[in-house]
Structures are given as structure tokens and as C-alpha cells.
Design a protein around this motif. Structure first.
Motif, PDB file in Angstrom:
ATOM      1  N   LEU A 130      11.353  51.889  66.536  1.00 37.57           N
ATOM      2  CA  LEU A 130      12.187  50.692  66.510  1.00 37.57           C
ATOM      3  C   LEU A 130      12.906  50.538  65.169  1.00 37.57           C
ATOM      4  O   LEU A 130      14.061  50.130  65.124  1.00 37.57           O
ATOM      5  CB  LEU A 130      11.338  49.448  66.797  1.00 37.57           C
ATOM      6  N   PHE A 131      12.240  50.887  64.087  1.00 36.56           N
ATOM      7  CA  PHE A 131      12.817  50.720  62.754  1.00 36.56           C
ATOM      8  C   PHE A 131      13.495  51.985  62.233  1.00 36.56           C
ATOM      9  O   PHE A 131      14.136  51.941  61.186  1.00 36.56           O
ATOM     10  CB  PHE A 131      11.728  50.284  61.774  1.00 36.56           C
ATOM     11  N   ALA A 132      13.349  53.094  62.907  1.00 37.52           N
ATOM     12  CA  ALA A 132      13.865  54.374  62.416  1.00 37.52           C
ATOM     13  C   ALA A 132      15.393  54.428  62.339  1.00 37.52           C
ATOM     14  O   ALA A 132      15.923  54.868  61.320  1.00 37.52           O
ATOM     15  CB  ALA A 132      13.325  55.514  63.261  1.00 37.52           C
ATOM     16  N   PRO A 133      16.158  54.007  63.361  1.00 36.73           N
ATOM     17  CA  PRO A 133      17.612  54.111  63.237  1.00 36.73           C
ATOM     18  C   PRO A 133      18.185  53.314  62.058  1.00 36.73           C
ATOM     19  O   PRO A 133      19.058  53.811  61.346  1.00 36.73           O
ATOM     20  CB  PRO A 133      18.131  53.570  64.574  1.00 36.73           C
ATOM     21  N   THR A 181      22.340  60.035  62.164  1.00 34.46           N
ATOM     22  CA  THR A 181      21.262  59.092  62.480  1.00 34.46           C
ATOM     23  C   THR A 181      20.755  59.296  63.897  1.00 34.46           C
ATOM     24  O   THR A 181      19.549  59.319  64.148  1.00 34.46           O
ATOM     25  CB  THR A 181      21.757  57.642  62.290  1.00 34.46           C
ATOM     26  N   ILE A 182      21.667  59.456  64.835  1.00 35.64           N
ATOM     27  CA  ILE A 182      21.273  59.692  66.227  1.00 35.64           C
ATOM     28  C   ILE A 182      20.479  60.994  66.343  1.00 35.64           C
ATOM     29  O   ILE A 182      19.425  61.033  66.992  1.00 35.64           O
ATOM     30  CB  ILE A 182      22.498  59.681  67.155  1.00 35.64           C
ATOM     31  N   CYS A 183      20.954  62.045  65.688  1.00 38.34           N
ATOM     32  CA  CYS A 183      20.251  63.332  65.766  1.00 38.34           C
ATOM     33  C   CYS A 183      18.845  63.247  65.169  1.00 38.34           C
ATOM     34  O   CYS A 183      17.881  63.726  65.771  1.00 38.34           O
ATOM     35  CB  CYS A 183      21.052  64.417  65.042  1.00 38.34           C
ATOM     36  N   ILE A 184      18.720  62.618  64.001  1.00 37.14           N
ATOM     37  CA  ILE A 184      17.409  62.522  63.350  1.00 37.14           C
ATOM     38  C   ILE A 184      16.443  61.682  64.177  1.00 37.14           C
ATOM     39  O   ILE A 184      15.280  62.047  64.363  1.00 37.14           O
ATOM     40  CB  ILE A 184      17.558  61.962  61.919  1.00 37.14           C
ATOM     41  N   THR A 185      16.929  60.560  64.721  1.00 39.40           N
ATOM     42  CA  THR A 185      16.025  59.706  65.492  1.00 39.40           C
ATOM     43  C   THR A 185      15.644  60.342  66.829  1.00 39.40           C
ATOM     44  O   THR A 185      14.513  60.171  67.286  1.00 39.40           O
ATOM     45  CB  THR A 185      16.629  58.311  65.716  1.00 39.40           C
ATOM     46  N   ILE A 186      16.566  61.060  67.449  1.00 42.98           N
ATOM     47  CA  ILE A 186      16.222  61.743  68.707  1.00 42.98           C
ATOM     48  C   ILE A 186      15.189  62.838  68.450  1.00 42.98           C
ATOM     49  O   ILE A 186      14.197  62.948  69.182  1.00 42.98           O
ATOM     50  CB  ILE A 186      17.476  62.304  69.403  1.00 42.98           C
ATOM     51  N   VAL A 187      15.402  63.636  67.419  1.00 45.35           N
ATOM     52  CA  VAL A 187      14.436  64.701  67.109  1.00 45.35           C
ATOM     53  C   VAL A 187      13.069  64.097  66.789  1.00 45.35           C
ATOM     54  O   VAL A 187      12.040  64.567  67.273  1.00 45.35           O
ATOM     55  CB  VAL A 187      14.953  65.584  65.947  1.00 45.35           C
ATOM     56  N   LEU A 203      20.023  51.428  69.406  1.00 42.60           N
ATOM     57  CA  LEU A 203      19.590  50.910  68.107  1.00 42.60           C
ATOM     58  C   LEU A 203      20.486  51.385  66.967  1.00 42.60           C
ATOM     59  O   LEU A 203      20.749  50.623  66.023  1.00 42.60           O
ATOM     60  CB  LEU A 203      18.134  51.305  67.842  1.00 42.60           C
ATOM     61  N   THR A 204      20.988  52.610  67.037  1.00 38.41           N
ATOM     62  CA  THR A 204      21.913  53.089  66.000  1.00 38.41           C
ATOM     63  C   THR A 204      23.246  52.361  66.087  1.00 38.41           C
ATOM     64  O   THR A 204      23.823  52.024  65.056  1.00 38.41           O
ATOM     65  CB  THR A 204      22.120  54.618  66.137  1.00 38.41           C
ATOM     66  N   SER A 205      23.710  52.089  67.294  1.00 40.25           N
ATOM     67  CA  SER A 205      24.965  51.342  67.457  1.00 40.25           C
ATOM     68  C   SER A 205      24.835  49.932  66.914  1.00 40.25           C
ATOM     69  O   SER A 205      25.732  49.435  66.216  1.00 40.25           O
ATOM     70  CB  SER A 205      25.377  51.303  68.931  1.00 40.25           C
ATOM     71  N   VAL A 206      23.727  49.281  67.212  1.00 37.72           N
ATOM     72  CA  VAL A 206      23.504  47.920  66.684  1.00 37.72           C
ATOM     73  C   VAL A 206      23.434  47.945  65.169  1.00 37.72           C
ATOM     74  O   VAL A 206      24.026  47.095  64.490  1.00 37.72           O
ATOM     75  CB  VAL A 206      22.218  47.325  67.301  1.00 37.72           C
ATOM     76  N   THR A 207      22.745  48.936  64.617  1.00 39.08           N
ATOM     77  CA  THR A 207      22.632  49.041  63.158  1.00 39.08           C
ATOM     78  C   THR A 207      24.003  49.304  62.514  1.00 39.08           C
ATOM     79  O   THR A 207      24.333  48.725  61.489  1.00 39.08           O
ATOM     80  CB  THR A 207      21.655  50.155  62.771  1.00 39.08           C
TER      81      THR A 207
END
Length: 158
Positions: free
Chosen positions: A34-37, A50-56, A150-154
Motif C-alpha cells: 500500500l505504501f510502496a508506490p 515506479t510501476i515496474c519496481i512495485t510490480i516486481v 496507487l502510482t497514478s494517485v501518487t
């Protein structure tokens, strides 16, 4: 010659520092999704990074905790007798069965990355949906979905 070696050494240290930072963010995403992005994005990485790191990180957590949970529950099933002769249903057991039957694996997978943590959600999935072949793909798709959300919101508000 010495100055060139020194420059080369600094480049390798900076590269190593960046790799360690990314690995740390991936491990963070595998347990606190939840807090990662927001953490990754505010660390200076782009939207796509950010998307790549959080997906991995999320996928790493799903694989580790799902298969670890499956191993633990398989071991416990062979070593410990879970139920006495008659099954006793408590309020907690009835609630878990109701949630399992009402929402199923899709509901659990949807809630796992965001509301339930990845370790707990994957342990529950391993406990109740270990043999369902839709379990792992549902968990992985949910990680991708929540990573984008979550990345879009951030990126919009952060």
C-alpha cells in the motif's frame, strides 16, 4: 592512470548504491504494498519506473508468501490433526467460511495488495485456495491493477 581508476571506482559505487536502493524498494513493496508506490515515486523514480519496481516487488511477495504458505499448510496437514472427531464451528470459523464462499479467490485477490497485506493475503490464499489454478494469476493481476492505481494517485497528488 590513478585518476581514471578512482573515477571508475566512484561510478561502480554509485551503480551499486542504486542497485541496493532498488532491491530495498522491491523488498519493501513485497510486504507493504500500500505504501510502496508513494515511497518509490517520492524517492525520485519516474511513473514508469515506479510501476515496474512495485510490480516486481509485489510479484516477488506473492510468489514467496503463497508458496511458503502452501508448504507450511501442507506440512501442518501431515503432522498435526486439525479437527477433533466432531467439527467445532466458532464465530470466527463461520465468518471465514462466509467470506470464502461469498467473495472467493477474486475478492481475496482484489483486497490483498491494498487492504490486506501481501503476506497475510497470500497465506490465506494458500490455506483456502491452494488447489484452485486461478489463485496465483488472480493475485498477480491484482498486484498489477493496484500498482497502476496507487502510482497514478501518487503522481497526481504527490
Amino acid at each position: 592512470m590513478l585518476a581514471i581508476w578512482h573515477l571508475d571506482l566512484n561510478f561502480n559505487i554509485e551503480l551499486l548504491t542504486e542497485i541496493v536502493k532498488i532491491v530495498g524498494l522491491i523488498l519493501f513493496a513485497s510486504v507493504k504494498f500500500l505504501f510502496a508506490p508513494s515511497t518509490v515515486y517520492l524517492s525520485g523514480y519516474s511513473y514508469f519506473e515506479t510501476i515496474c519496481i512495485t510490480i516486481v516487488g509485489g510479484w516477488f511477495g506473492v510468489f514467496v508468501f503463497f508458496y511458503l504458505g502452501a508448504l507450511i499448510f501442507r506440512y501442518l496437514a501431515t503432522r498435526i490433526k486439525f479437527w477433533p472427531a466432531g467439527k467445532n464451528f466458532s464465530k470466527k470459523n463461520r465468518f471465514i467460511v462466509k467470506i470464502k464462499r461469498t467473495y472467493g479467490i477474486i475478492g481475496l485477490a482484489t483486497l490483498t495488495p491494498c487492504l490486506i497485506s501481501i503476506p497475510i493475503g497470500c497465506m490465506l490464499a494458500a490455506r483456502y485456495f491452494r488447489t484452485d489454478r486461478r489463485t496465483l494469476p488472480a493475485l498477480l493481476i491484482a498486484v498489477v491493477f493496484w500498482s497502476f492505481v496507487l502510482t497514478s494517485v501518487t503522481s497526481l497528488f504527490g
